[in-house]
Design an enzyme around this catalytic site. Structure first.
Site, PDB file in Angstrom:
ATOM      1  N   HIS A  64      38.078  26.917  38.441  1.00  0.00           N
ATOM      2  CA  HIS A  64      37.540  27.297  37.028  1.00  0.00           C
ATOM      3  C   HIS A  64      36.040  27.230  37.283  1.00  0.00           C
ATOM      4  O   HIS A  64      35.307  28.175  36.594  1.00  0.00           O
ATOM      5  CB  HIS A  64      38.052  26.246  36.264  1.00  0.00           C
ATOM      6  CG  HIS A  64      39.297  26.110  35.720  1.00  0.00           C
ATOM      7  ND1 HIS A  64      40.081  25.263  35.091  1.00  0.00           N
ATOM      8  CD2 HIS A  64      40.157  27.241  35.831  1.00  0.00           C
ATOM      9  CE1 HIS A  64      41.441  25.545  34.891  1.00  0.00           C
ATOM     10  NE2 HIS A  64      41.253  27.041  35.467  1.00  0.00           N
TER      11      HIS A  64
ATOM     12  N   ARG B  29      54.222  50.477  38.947  1.00  0.00           N
ATOM     13  CA  ARG B  29      54.827  50.749  40.131  1.00  0.00           C
ATOM     14  C   ARG B  29      56.040  49.839  40.019  1.00  0.00           C
ATOM     15  O   ARG B  29      55.925  48.562  39.973  1.00  0.00           O
ATOM     16  CB  ARG B  29      53.998  50.417  41.066  1.00  0.00           C
ATOM     17  CG  ARG B  29      54.716  50.666  42.293  1.00  0.00           C
ATOM     18  CD  ARG B  29      53.788  50.817  43.626  1.00  0.00           C
ATOM     19  NE  ARG B  29      53.342  49.289  44.278  1.00  0.00           N
ATOM     20  CZ  ARG B  29      52.603  48.948  45.115  1.00  0.00           C
ATOM     21  NH1 ARG B  29      51.791  50.071  45.659  1.00  0.00           N
ATOM     22  NH2 ARG B  29      52.472  47.647  45.185  1.00  0.00           N
TER      23      ARG B  29
ATOM     24  N   GLU C  36      51.876  57.897  49.823  1.00  0.00           N
ATOM     25  CA  GLU C  36      51.484  56.862  50.802  1.00  0.00           C
ATOM     26  C   GLU C  36      52.125  56.831  52.192  1.00  0.00           C
ATOM     27  O   GLU C  36      52.048  56.052  52.901  1.00  0.00           O
ATOM     28  CB  GLU C  36      51.560  55.203  50.321  1.00  0.00           C
ATOM     29  CG  GLU C  36      52.831  54.923  49.722  1.00  0.00           C
ATOM     30  CD  GLU C  36      52.822  53.590  49.146  1.00  0.00           C
ATOM     31  OE1 GLU C  36      52.096  52.619  49.460  1.00  0.00           O
ATOM     32  OE2 GLU C  36      54.053  53.478  48.369  1.00  0.00           O
TER      33      GLU C  36
ATOM     34  N   ASN D  80      46.131  52.803  51.470  1.00  0.00           N
ATOM     35  CA  ASN D  80      46.200  51.414  52.437  1.00  0.00           C
ATOM     36  C   ASN D  80      47.299  52.117  53.330  1.00  0.00           C
ATOM     37  O   ASN D  80      47.316  51.756  54.354  1.00  0.00           O
ATOM     38  CB  ASN D  80      46.574  50.497  51.493  1.00  0.00           C
ATOM     39  CG  ASN D  80      45.374  50.327  50.582  1.00  0.00           C
ATOM     40  OD1 ASN D  80      44.315  50.823  50.517  1.00  0.00           O
ATOM     41  ND2 ASN D  80      45.747  49.235  49.666  1.00  0.00           N
ATOM     42  N   ASP D  81      48.572  52.300  52.724  1.00  0.00           N
ATOM     43  CA  ASP D  81      49.542  52.874  53.733  1.00  0.00           C
ATOM     44  C   ASP D  81      49.572  54.140  54.268  1.00  0.00           C
ATOM     45  O   ASP D  81      49.950  54.218  55.415  1.00  0.00           O
ATOM     46  CB  ASP D  81      50.794  52.581  52.726  1.00  0.00           C
ATOM     47  CG  ASP D  81      51.300  51.145  52.557  1.00  0.00           C
ATOM     48  OD1 ASP D  81      51.366  50.434  53.725  1.00  0.00           O
ATOM     49  OD2 ASP D  81      51.680  50.801  51.531  1.00  0.00           O
TER      50      ASP D  81
ATOM     51  N   ARG E 104      47.216  47.509  60.709  1.00  0.00           N
ATOM     52  CA  ARG E 104      46.084  47.058  60.266  1.00  0.00           C
ATOM     53  C   ARG E 104      45.744  45.397  60.860  1.00  0.00           C
ATOM     54  O   ARG E 104      44.802  45.250  61.302  1.00  0.00           O
ATOM     55  CB  ARG E 104      45.658  46.992  58.878  1.00  0.00           C
ATOM     56  CG  ARG E 104      44.235  46.769  58.489  1.00  0.00           C
ATOM     57  CD  ARG E 104      44.070  47.143  57.031  1.00  0.00           C
ATOM     58  NE  ARG E 104      45.054  47.253  56.291  1.00  0.00           N
ATOM     59  CZ  ARG E 104      45.010  47.317  54.924  1.00  0.00           C
ATOM     60  NH1 ARG E 104      43.809  46.845  54.276  1.00  0.00           N
ATOM     61  NH2 ARG E 104      46.011  47.281  53.902  1.00  0.00           N
TER      62      ARG E 104
END
Ligand code: PEP
Ligand code: MG
Length: 567
Positions: free
Chosen positions: A186, A329, A429, A452-453, A463
């Site tokens: 917080h 998605r 991807e 990314n993929d 990766r």
């Protein structure tokens, strides 16, 4: 130099004010008149609520609605019937109010303090804060007030409680240093909302630094420099000016359309993992959501979320976005995203295995439940469906057929409110999807490139494996050709093509994407203004020149070295 976690960006230069904890010591006594003691306890709770609500009100004005909710959360927690009921039960047994409340609080703190989940651990910090707040009321001692701190103060504390943070006057506090807390604590959230540089989790900070010490707080790097020499102060003053200048410059892009130097418009949307992240999108000036990773709704729990739970989550995001686009998605599990209760078998090669759309098409009930929840939520906003990890046309067709099946079932049931024409798009991807983008495009409503993929699958490299990580680059000619091809096929078929992988916010890639004809960039909420600024710098002609050069180059090394020179 002391090292910690940079939790709120920027540079603060000032004098330490140590927030010492007030003594909340007391001698437990046996009460003679429990009913009278319960009354004293209840009055203290009311006073605590009253004070906390006033702090929340002040915080709302300085930091915003969402931050005030943290304080209001304390009000709800102390009103929890179990918490107060248990304390009153202990008082009836003869304990004084202080001892009764302390033991109930400690029970909760122990329960939350040892769990893995950072958010749950945060609960322990909240209850510690409530405990000391209520004890202070019961004992009639005043907790330190930071509201009177002079200009140029750097707050230093073991743990900065929300109730202390709430008193911050952001004109006077230039930095925050604590011994505990991470990026999602917080204190961190509040520091960011107030735009005060903060370095948290600095080991033994209160032992090393003293009241009145002169320090530099570098919240971007996570550094604290004590007693800096004149040269260092000069260097950091310049850094601070540069940072503030950049922040001011970025602010000019807030509320503006996303356009390139020719005035061509783009959609600049965000990636989210939880419905409440949609608030960050709105706060960050995102134009909608280009990727809602729904797998997060399935993680950190023991059983599948029900249709109702999913419906509420999607509806919540849609309502927060107030008609802005929301691409949901469908479940993308497997690979690196494990969900224990789903009982996925261990595989030799999980990234190539039974995952994402492959799993959903074989587990139709689960998939249809999700599609039903999405379709029902589509009555509340501009929702679109996107399938992950598509590799061939059959998968797209099968997925779309299931969407139609669910629509039919909804029509036959009492639910008639959903978007009949909901768009169904494909994440590009996998290398195959990019290669057959011409085949997929006529049957898809949109594409979104998941770099990314796509990078990993195209380069056949993981990766996470340091030995082959050098291959993992979106600037590899193979990856760039697939990106260009995907966008081209989308354009030829008249469908929009977006990008939701990390590369969408990469300033070196942006001119290439403008040249190729990308129409939507989906990035993290804090990057929106930076990306909007970056897009605005490029004209189509300049972008084309760069793209032409890059696409004629033969190695990643050459491309990376060249792009280094253009931004
Ligand atoms: C991608 O692969 O680029 C993507 C956006 O999806 P995720 O990172 O969730 O796999
Ligand atoms: Mg992916």
């Amino acid at each position: 130099m002391l090292k910690g976690t940079g939790a709120s960006e920027g540079i603060g230069i000032g004098t330490i004010m140590l927030i010492e904890e007030v003594s909340l010591d007391y001698t437990p006594t046996k009460v003679e008149d429990p009913e009278q003691e319960i009354l004293r306890f209840q009055e203290a709770v009311q006073k605590f609520i009253h004070e906390t609500e006033a702090q929340a009100e002040a915080l709302k004005a300085s930091a915003g609605e969402k931050e005030a909710e943290i304080m209001l959360g304390h009000v709800s927690m102390i009103q929890d019937p179990y918490m107060t009921g248990e304390a009153e039960r202990l008082i009836r047994e003869g304990q004084c109010a202080e001892a009764a409340f302390e033991s109930v609080s400690d029970m909760f703190i122990n329960m939350f303090a040892n769990v893995e989940d950072e958010m749950m651990r945060q609960r322990a910090a909240d209850i510690r804060d409530i405990k000391s707040g209520l004890l202070a009321v019961l004992l009639g001692v005043k907790e330190v007030k930071v509201s009177d701190a002079p200009a140029g103060t750097v707050l230093l504390a073991k743990e900065l409680t929300p109730s202390v943070t709430a008193g911050i006057n952001k004109d006077n506090i230039v930095g925050i240093i604590t011994e505990t807390g991470g990026k999602t604590s917080h204190s961190a959230i509040l520091a960011r909302a107030l735009e005060i540089p903060a370095v948290l989790s600095v080991e033994n900070a209160t032992g090393i630094l003293k009241n009145g010490d002169f320090v530099i707080v570098d919240g971007s790097k996570g550094d604290v420099i004590s007693d800096p020499d004149g040269e260092t102060v000069k260097e950091y003053t310049e850094k601070r000016e540069k940072f503030l200048q950049e922040r001011r410059e970025l602010e000019q892009y807030r509320g503006k359309k996303t356009v390139n130097a020719n005035g061509t418009e783009y959609e600049l949307v965000c990636n989210i993992g939880k419905p409440q992240d949609a608030e960050k999108v709105v706060a960050g000036d995102g134009e909608g959501v280009g990727l809602f990773r729904t797998e997060f709704l399935f993680m950190d729990r023991d059983a599948m979320p029900t249709e109702e739970e999913q419906f509420e989550a999607y509806k919540k995001a849609a309502l927060i976005l107030k008609g802005k686009p929301l691409i949901i998605r469908t479940l993308d599990i497997g690979g690196d995203k494990e969900i224990p209760y789903m009982g996925l078998a261990k595989e030799e090669n999980p990234f190539m295995g039974f995952r994402a759309i492959r799993y959903c098409l074989k587990n139709r009930d689960l998939f249809k439940t999700q599609l039903r929840a999405i379709l029902r939520a589509s009555a509340f906003g501009d929702i679109k469906i996107m399938f992950p990890l598509i590799t061939c046309l059959e998968e797209l067709r099968e997925g779309k057929a299931l969407v139609e099946e669910v629509k039919n079932e909804l029509r036959l049931s009492s639910v008639s409110e959903f978007n009949e024409n909901i768009d169904v798009g494909v994440m590009i991807e996998t290398a195959s999807a990019a290669v057959i983008a011409d085949v997929l495009a006529p049957e898809a409503d949109f594409f979104s490139i998941g770099t990314n993929d796509l990078t990993g699958y195209t380069m056949s490299c993981d990766r996470g494996n340091a030995d082959v990580a050098y291959l993992y680059s979106v600037l590899q000619p193979g990856v760039l050709r697939l990106i260009r091809r995907t966008i081209q096929c989308g354009r030829e078929n008249g469908i929009p093509v977006g990008m939701c992988g990390e590369a969408a916010a990469n300033p070196q890639l942006i001119p290439l994407l403008i040249s190729f004809g990308l129409t939507e960039f989906s990035v993290s909420a804090p990057s929106v203004l930076k990306v909007r600024k970056c897009i605005s710098k490029w004209s189509k002609t300049e972008a084309d020149k760069i793209a032409e050069k890059v696409m004629a180059m033969k190695t990643e090394e050459e491309i990376a070295a060249y792009l280094e020179t253009i931004v």
